[in-house]
Scaffold this motif. Structure first.
Motif, PDB file in Angstrom:
ATOM      1  N   PRO A 146       0.801  -1.329   0.151  1.00  0.00           N
ATOM      2  CA  PRO A 146      -0.056  -0.041   0.018  1.00  0.00           C
ATOM      3  C   PRO A 146       0.794   1.225  -0.112  1.00  0.00           C
ATOM      4  CG  PRO A 146      -0.731  -1.480   1.625  1.00  0.00           C
ATOM      5  CD  PRO A 146       0.608  -2.277   1.194  1.00  0.00           C
ATOM      6  N   PHE A 147       0.665   2.176  -0.974  1.00  0.00           N
ATOM      7  CA  PHE A 147       1.378   3.394  -1.029  1.00  0.00           C
ATOM      8  C   PHE A 147       1.175   4.397  -0.054  1.00  0.00           C
ATOM      9  CE2 PHE A 147       2.210   7.751  -2.731  1.00  0.00           C
ATOM     10  CZ  PHE A 147       3.676   7.631  -3.142  1.00  0.00           C
ATOM     11  N   ARG A 148       1.909   5.005   0.419  1.00  0.00           N
ATOM     12  CA  ARG A 148       1.906   6.246   1.501  1.00  0.00           C
ATOM     13  C   ARG A 148       2.533   7.468   0.884  1.00  0.00           C
ATOM     14  NH1 ARG A 148       3.924   2.183   4.790  1.00  0.00           N
ATOM     15  NH2 ARG A 148       5.741   3.440   5.159  1.00  0.00           N
ATOM     16  N   ARG A 149       2.148   8.490   1.315  1.00  0.00           N
ATOM     17  CA  ARG A 149       2.746   9.806   0.870  1.00  0.00           C
ATOM     18  C   ARG A 149       4.085   9.872   0.876  1.00  0.00           C
ATOM     19  NH1 ARG A 149      -1.767  14.595   0.715  1.00  0.00           N
ATOM     20  NH2 ARG A 149      -3.141  13.439  -0.390  1.00  0.00           N
ATOM     21  N   ILE A 150       4.633   9.459   2.196  1.00  0.00           N
ATOM     22  CA  ILE A 150       6.168   9.408   2.421  1.00  0.00           C
ATOM     23  C   ILE A 150       6.943   9.020   1.105  1.00  0.00           C
ATOM     24  CG2 ILE A 150       6.272   7.331   3.747  1.00  0.00           C
ATOM     25  CD1 ILE A 150       8.093  10.757   4.447  1.00  0.00           C
ATOM     26  N   GLY A 151       6.308   7.793   0.502  1.00  0.00           N
ATOM     27  CA  GLY A 151       6.958   6.909  -0.582  1.00  0.00           C
ATOM     28  C   GLY A 151       7.244   7.762  -1.738  1.00  0.00           C
ATOM     29  N   LEU A 152       6.797   8.871  -1.800  1.00  0.00           N
ATOM     30  CA  LEU A 152       6.846   9.947  -2.821  1.00  0.00           C
ATOM     31  C   LEU A 152       8.545  10.455  -3.062  1.00  0.00           C
ATOM     32  CD1 LEU A 152       5.892  11.604  -5.325  1.00  0.00           C
ATOM     33  CD2 LEU A 152       5.313  13.428  -3.781  1.00  0.00           C
ATOM     34  N   LEU A 153       9.043  10.445  -1.741  1.00  0.00           N
ATOM     35  CA  LEU A 153      10.375  11.014  -1.439  1.00  0.00           C
ATOM     36  C   LEU A 153      11.499  10.318  -2.553  1.00  0.00           C
ATOM     37  CD1 LEU A 153      10.649  11.551   2.092  1.00  0.00           C
ATOM     38  CD2 LEU A 153       9.891  13.098   0.167  1.00  0.00           C
ATOM     39  N   PRO A 154      11.535   8.812  -2.738  1.00  0.00           N
ATOM     40  CA  PRO A 154      12.515   8.443  -3.639  1.00  0.00           C
ATOM     41  C   PRO A 154      12.377   8.774  -5.257  1.00  0.00           C
ATOM     42  CG  PRO A 154      11.850   6.803  -2.065  1.00  0.00           C
ATOM     43  CD  PRO A 154      11.022   7.875  -2.014  1.00  0.00           C
ATOM     44  N   TYR A 155      11.151   8.996  -5.277  1.00  0.00           N
ATOM     45  CA  TYR A 155      10.934   9.191  -6.675  1.00  0.00           C
ATOM     46  C   TYR A 155      11.336  11.024  -6.902  1.00  0.00           C
ATOM     47  CZ  TYR A 155       8.249   5.397  -7.014  1.00  0.00           C
ATOM     48  OH  TYR A 155       7.854   3.953  -6.946  1.00  0.00           O
ATOM     49  N   LEU A 156      11.275  11.973  -6.020  1.00  0.00           N
ATOM     50  CA  LEU A 156      11.622  13.258  -6.201  1.00  0.00           C
ATOM     51  C   LEU A 156      13.153  13.205  -6.199  1.00  0.00           C
ATOM     52  CD1 LEU A 156       9.360  15.052  -3.315  1.00  0.00           C
ATOM     53  CD2 LEU A 156       9.388  15.319  -6.009  1.00  0.00           C
ATOM     54  N   TYR A 157      13.858  12.330  -5.406  1.00  0.00           N
ATOM     55  CA  TYR A 157      15.343  12.374  -5.508  1.00  0.00           C
ATOM     56  C   TYR A 157      15.628  11.640  -7.064  1.00  0.00           C
ATOM     57  CZ  TYR A 157      15.255  12.939  -0.475  1.00  0.00           C
ATOM     58  OH  TYR A 157      15.009  13.107   0.858  1.00  0.00           O
ATOM     59  N   GLU A 158      15.193  10.903  -7.605  1.00  0.00           N
ATOM     60  CA  GLU A 158      15.452  10.251  -9.005  1.00  0.00           C
ATOM     61  C   GLU A 158      15.243  11.583  -9.847  1.00  0.00           C
ATOM     62  OE1 GLU A 158      15.167   5.929 -10.670  1.00  0.00           O
ATOM     63  OE2 GLU A 158      13.064   6.895 -11.001  1.00  0.00           O
ATOM     64  N   ALA A 159      13.990  12.171  -9.725  1.00  0.00           N
ATOM     65  CA  ALA A 159      13.766  13.138 -10.654  1.00  0.00           C
ATOM     66  C   ALA A 159      15.090  14.385 -10.591  1.00  0.00           C
ATOM     67  CB  ALA A 159      12.277  14.030 -10.398  1.00  0.00           C
ATOM     68  N   ASN A 160      15.402  14.687  -9.365  1.00  0.00           N
ATOM     69  CA  ASN A 160      16.639  15.541  -9.361  1.00  0.00           C
ATOM     70  C   ASN A 160      17.806  14.877  -9.911  1.00  0.00           C
ATOM     71  OD1 ASN A 160      15.087  17.034  -7.623  1.00  0.00           O
ATOM     72  ND2 ASN A 160      15.995  16.296  -5.466  1.00  0.00           N
ATOM     73  N   LEU A 161      17.899  13.808  -9.937  1.00  0.00           N
ATOM     74  CA  LEU A 161      19.322  13.175 -10.565  1.00  0.00           C
ATOM     75  C   LEU A 161      18.972  13.139 -12.086  1.00  0.00           C
ATOM     76  CD1 LEU A 161      21.812  11.553 -10.142  1.00  0.00           C
ATOM     77  CD2 LEU A 161      20.505   9.206  -9.999  1.00  0.00           C
ATOM     78  N   ARG A 162      18.011  12.792 -12.515  1.00  0.00           N
ATOM     79  CA  ARG A 162      17.617  12.880 -13.765  1.00  0.00           C
ATOM     80  C   ARG A 162      17.842  14.088 -14.498  1.00  0.00           C
ATOM     81  NH1 ARG A 162      14.420   9.490 -17.338  1.00  0.00           N
ATOM     82  NH2 ARG A 162      13.646  10.534 -19.089  1.00  0.00           N
ATOM     83  N   ARG A 163      17.344  15.321 -13.752  1.00  0.00           N
ATOM     84  CA  ARG A 163      17.695  16.541 -14.335  1.00  0.00           C
ATOM     85  C   ARG A 163      19.177  17.155 -14.428  1.00  0.00           C
ATOM     86  NH1 ARG A 163      12.658  17.812 -11.396  1.00  0.00           N
ATOM     87  NH2 ARG A 163      13.931  18.280  -9.670  1.00  0.00           N
TER      88      ARG A 163
END
Length: 462
Positions: A324-341
């Protein structure tokens, strides 16, 4: 306090008033024999060394960490401390953890009294011989935490960015990888133990967590403000020692606040003065703007840069799609977006091998490395995450190792090689998972944040 007022206060603390000063003379340092500095091979050896040293302690134990968790790993450490005190009644034992973190449950879990309940239980059953102190460096956890690291046991310093719980101590088949070093040097140990004794032990804001009732944070606010003012001017006591043959210069550094931050200034000075290569470790790819700018200048100068970061699945907050997804699980995707940029902006440097981005992943384990190697003669051991939060809000420290004779070069090379064992080099930013393939709930939240530009504020807080 209204959300708007809180946002303004946060912005004032995050944004520096002025750039760091220019070139400086080398910082004062302890002259430490190179043979007294030893890296440990992973979390299992870190745990064994910690427990062995506690059992052998004769005079003092001073543990400083973000938290000592109420789980099997944390209880194992607490049991060892009580056993050591029973064997050596004159032994002085003090544990310092973050006040806010100790009094709440885990993020995403049921509300609880946190780790403080365990400390009270131990004190009620076994006595108050083990003092566990809560240190509130800010009025709210959102605005910063105690993030000092380092365990002083007699005349040795066991330094790591790790805290104390099951996963950091490699219990139950999983681990969170950090860096671990043992430094056997009495003056350095006294400097680090003396700092917490001077600034925390008798401070009105610092409370014994094993006692009840505890004051509220609101009641402590005047004392917290005073503590914060004192910490902004605090430093470790360090001599200006001359290096002899076989010695390395070791400087303990403190970092707190946006101005006069010795640790931040040292990071920028190391990057500014790099000649050939930089290796940078960060667990959460969210570099402060001054660090990004310094790295850009290094690339333009032709320096080789290696950055190792955890794959998003190796992040503390990653939630597998089947759970089950919780909002705290968004963080790794934000970090990956930073790395991608970042990778996309520097794709030309990546393509020619001047910029090497390493993604660490090993089964279900997680990644928590931080620090620097610069050229072949300087290293920084630190708990500093090299992110905006650590840069401006948290109380941080580190050990700067300057080694002009290259006595530790082979040791650093071996550590770097071992850390790459479970890492792959990112050849192209498109090798990262496309945001279009993220789980639907993640895509929805990212769109919402981007629309109102809250993703930028969140990056400043993480």
């Amino acid at each position: 306090m209204s959300p708007l007022a809180a946002s303004r206060r946060l912005a004032r603390r995050l944004l520096p008033r002025r750039p760091p000063s220019g070139a400086r003379a080398p910082a004062p340092a302890f002259a430490v024999p190179a043979a007294a500095i030893r890296p440990l091979d992973g979390p299992a050896q870190f745990r064994r060394t910690l427990l062995e040293r506690i059992a052998q302690a004769r005079r003092r134990i001073v543990l400083v960490a973000l938290y000592l968790q109420d789980d099997d790993g944390g209880r194992e450490v607490l049991d060892a401390l009580y056993a050591a005190k029973a064997a050596q009644p004159a032994l002085q034992v003090a544990v310092y953890v973050d006040w806010h973190r100790a009094r709440r449950g885990l993020i995403g879990k049921a509300r609880s009294e946190g780790n403080a309940a365990m400390y009270r239980d131990y004190a009620a059953r076994l006595g108050e011989g083990i003092a566990v102190y809560g240190v509130p460096v800010q009025n709210r956890e959102l605005f910063g935490v105690l993030h000092l690291k380092g365990f002083v046991i007699d005349d040795a310093v066991l330094y790591s960015g790790a805290s104390l719980n099951d996963v950091y101590l490699a219990r139950h088949g999983r681990y969170r990888l950090d860096r671990y070093h043992l430094v056997e040097h009495a003056p350095l140990a006294e400097s680090m133990a003396g700092f917490v004794r001077e600034h925390f032990r008798n401070d009105a804001a610092v409370q014994r967590l094993g006692r009840a009732p505890l004051p509220s944070t609101r009641e402590l606010q005047p004392a917290i403000r005073q503590l914060r003012r004192r910490l902004q001017g605090a430093r470790y006591r360090v001599p200006a020692a001359e290096l002899a043959a076989g010695e390395v210069a070791v400087t303990p550094l403190l970092g707190f606040g946006r101005n006069g931050n010795a640790l931040n200034d040292a990071v920028l000075a190391l990057l500014r003065d790099a000649r050939e290569r930089v290796v940078l470790f960060t667990p959460y790819f969210n570099l402060p703007r001054p660090v990004r700018a310094a790295l850009g200048r290094l690339l333009r100068r032709g320096c080789t840069i290696d950055i190792m970061v955890g794959d998003k699945t190796a992040n503390d907050f990653y939630i597998p799609p089947e759970q089950p997804f919780r909002r705290i699980g968004l963080l790794p995707y934000l970090y990956e977006a930073n790395l991608r940029r970042f990778a996309r902006a520097h794709q030309a440097h990546v393509a020619r091998g001047q910029l090497n981005l390493w993604l660490w992943r090993h089964g279900e384990n997680s990644y928590h490395l931080k620090g620097l190697f610069v050229d072949h003669d300087v290293a920084l051991l630190t708990g500093h995450n090299l992110n905006p939060r650590a840069w401006a809000l948290d109380l941080e420290n580190g050990l700067l190792l300057r080694d002009p004779a290259g006595l530790l070069a082979a040791q650093h090379a071996a550590e770097w090689q071992a850390l790459r064992r479970h890492a792959v080099r990112l050849d192209d930013y498109r090798a990262l998972e496309s945001p279009r393939r993220y789980p639907a709930e993640v895509r929805r939240l990212l769109r919402r944040l981007s629309r109102v530009r809250l993703d930028r504020l969140i990056n400043r807080l993480l």
